[in-house]
Design an enzyme around this catalytic site. Structure first.
Site, PDB file in Angstrom:
ATOM      1  N   TYR A   1       3.581   6.953  -0.178  1.00  0.00           N
ATOM      2  CA  TYR A   1       4.856   6.767   0.140  1.00  0.00           C
ATOM      3  C   TYR A   1       5.462   8.241  -0.350  1.00  0.00           C
ATOM      4  O   TYR A   1       6.206   8.977   0.257  1.00  0.00           O
ATOM      5  CB  TYR A   1       5.342   5.677  -0.296  1.00  0.00           C
ATOM      6  CG  TYR A   1       6.942   5.648  -0.341  1.00  0.00           C
ATOM      7  CD1 TYR A   1       7.644   5.594   0.738  1.00  0.00           C
ATOM      8  CD2 TYR A   1       7.883   5.581  -1.575  1.00  0.00           C
ATOM      9  CE1 TYR A   1       9.245   5.670   0.889  1.00  0.00           C
ATOM     10  CE2 TYR A   1       9.095   5.501  -1.478  1.00  0.00           C
ATOM     11  CZ  TYR A   1       9.595   5.641  -0.395  1.00  0.00           C
ATOM     12  OH  TYR A   1      11.168   5.585  -0.451  1.00  0.00           O
TER      13      TYR A   1
ATOM     14  N   LYS B   1      13.590  -7.431   2.109  1.00  0.00           N
ATOM     15  CA  LYS B   1      12.421  -6.478   1.788  1.00  0.00           C
ATOM     16  C   LYS B   1      11.385  -7.352   0.890  1.00  0.00           C
ATOM     17  O   LYS B   1      10.411  -6.568   0.326  1.00  0.00           O
ATOM     18  CB  LYS B   1      13.043  -5.577   0.776  1.00  0.00           C
ATOM     19  CG  LYS B   1      14.050  -4.509   1.142  1.00  0.00           C
ATOM     20  CD  LYS B   1      14.700  -3.448   0.471  1.00  0.00           C
ATOM     21  CE  LYS B   1      13.483  -2.575  -0.135  1.00  0.00           C
ATOM     22  NZ  LYS B   1      14.032  -1.553  -0.981  1.00  0.00           N
TER      23      LYS B   1
END
Length: 310
Positions: free
Chosen positions: A140, A178
């Site tokens: 990421y 999330k």
């Protein structure tokens, strides 16, 4: 029209809210609502239209027009630091961003995008927006780093605004979808409301992060659009505060609970940022001079929002 990718997500929906607060409702939200729970982030907001991310990308790549676009806020990405599918991550975070960037450059549309403090990796000082300080720990962080590097090559020749924000530890309203990636404050609040002991990793008084309130993040985004400044900027508070401080503020709001300390998981060892603190030199030099909420201020405001219907 203003386009917000990831507009049903955490930071994206807060940018939509900040635009609404300024009376702006001609907004196209682009997102992937496969996770249907994200719709709740938009329920109380006013937008002109919604488009699926895949359909949007097809139209972008075909060079189709969306009317008079004033700006694109690009918040849409895979933000999971524990996702190791590199192809998925690079397609989502790198290729998609490049397509959007070139679309904006060709039309001189301001392009404001989400980078990340994950670009800095495991360092414990000098969080400075410069190549020598960047060494991401996960794919990421690498996807965000590589796009920043790409932008750096283009910035000197660009005729329109390009600005990237290296978000530090953002927390606040509209992050409930999330799951495990939601903030510590969110999880502590949920545990307390479920009658459980709020949990922190052992040593949490020593883990310090730059926790920045999402309302402040949205304000910075809008300020840059209004002021036309380009570049890559850290977006944190410039302070490192402990996870313990987050817990203390949460317990102070609830007026109950006692922290249960749990062992640090082996799978995170060596891949965990134990310390972050944004260097705000460049942000301040760009002209942004507003203060950022402390953990005590931000968490208290967030708790009031989370428990508003209680």
């Amino acid at each position: 029209m203003i386009i917000v990718t990831g507009g049903a997500g955490f930071i994206g929906s807060n940018i939509v809210k900040a635009l609404n607060d300024k009376g702006i409702t001609d907004i196209l939200v682009v997102d992937n609502l496969k996770d249907g729970t994200k719709f709740v982030n938009l329920v109380d907001l006013d937008i002109a239209d919604y488009m699926d991310k895949e359909d949007f990308l097809i139209q972008i790549m075909a060079g189709e027009e969306f009317g008079d676009v004033e700006a694109i806020f690009h918040e849409g990405a895979c933000s999971s630091t524990t996702e190791w599918d590199g192809k998925y991550m690079m397609d989502n975070n790198y290729q998609y961003s490049k397509e959007l960037l070139h679309y904006c450059l060709e039309r001189e549309i301001p392009f404001l995008y989400a980078s990340s403090a994950a670009t800095y990796g495991g360092r414990t000082s000098d969080f400075i927006e410069s190549r020598e300080y960047e060494k991401p720990l996960n794919v990421y962080g690498y996807s965000k780093f590589l796009f920043d590097e790409y932008v750096r090559q283009i910035l000197p020749e660009a005729n329109s605004q390009i600005v990237g924000f290296r978000y530090f530890n953002v927390y606040g309203p509209r992050e409930g979808h999330k799951g495990s990636m939601a903030s510590v404050a969110f999880h502590l609040n949920t545990q307390l409301n479920n009658g459980e002991s709020p949990k922190l990793f052992e040593g949490s008084e020593n883990f310090k992060r730059d926790f920045v309130y999402v309302g402040d993040v949205a304000d910075v985004n809008l300020w840059f659009l209004e002021n036309g400044v380009s570049g890559i900027f850290n977006l944190g508070t410039g302070r490192a505060e402990s996870f313990q401080a987050v817990a203390d503020a949460t317990l102070a709001y609830h007026k109950k609970g006692q922290i249960e300390y749990i062992p640090f998981p082996d799978k995170l060892k060596g891949r965990y940022q134990a310390f972050t603190q944004a260097d705000l030199t460049n942000l301040r030099a760009a002209g942004y001079d507003k203060p950022f909420k402390t953990v005590a201020e931000g968490v208290t405001e967030y708790m009031a929002w989370l428990n508003r219907d209680a």
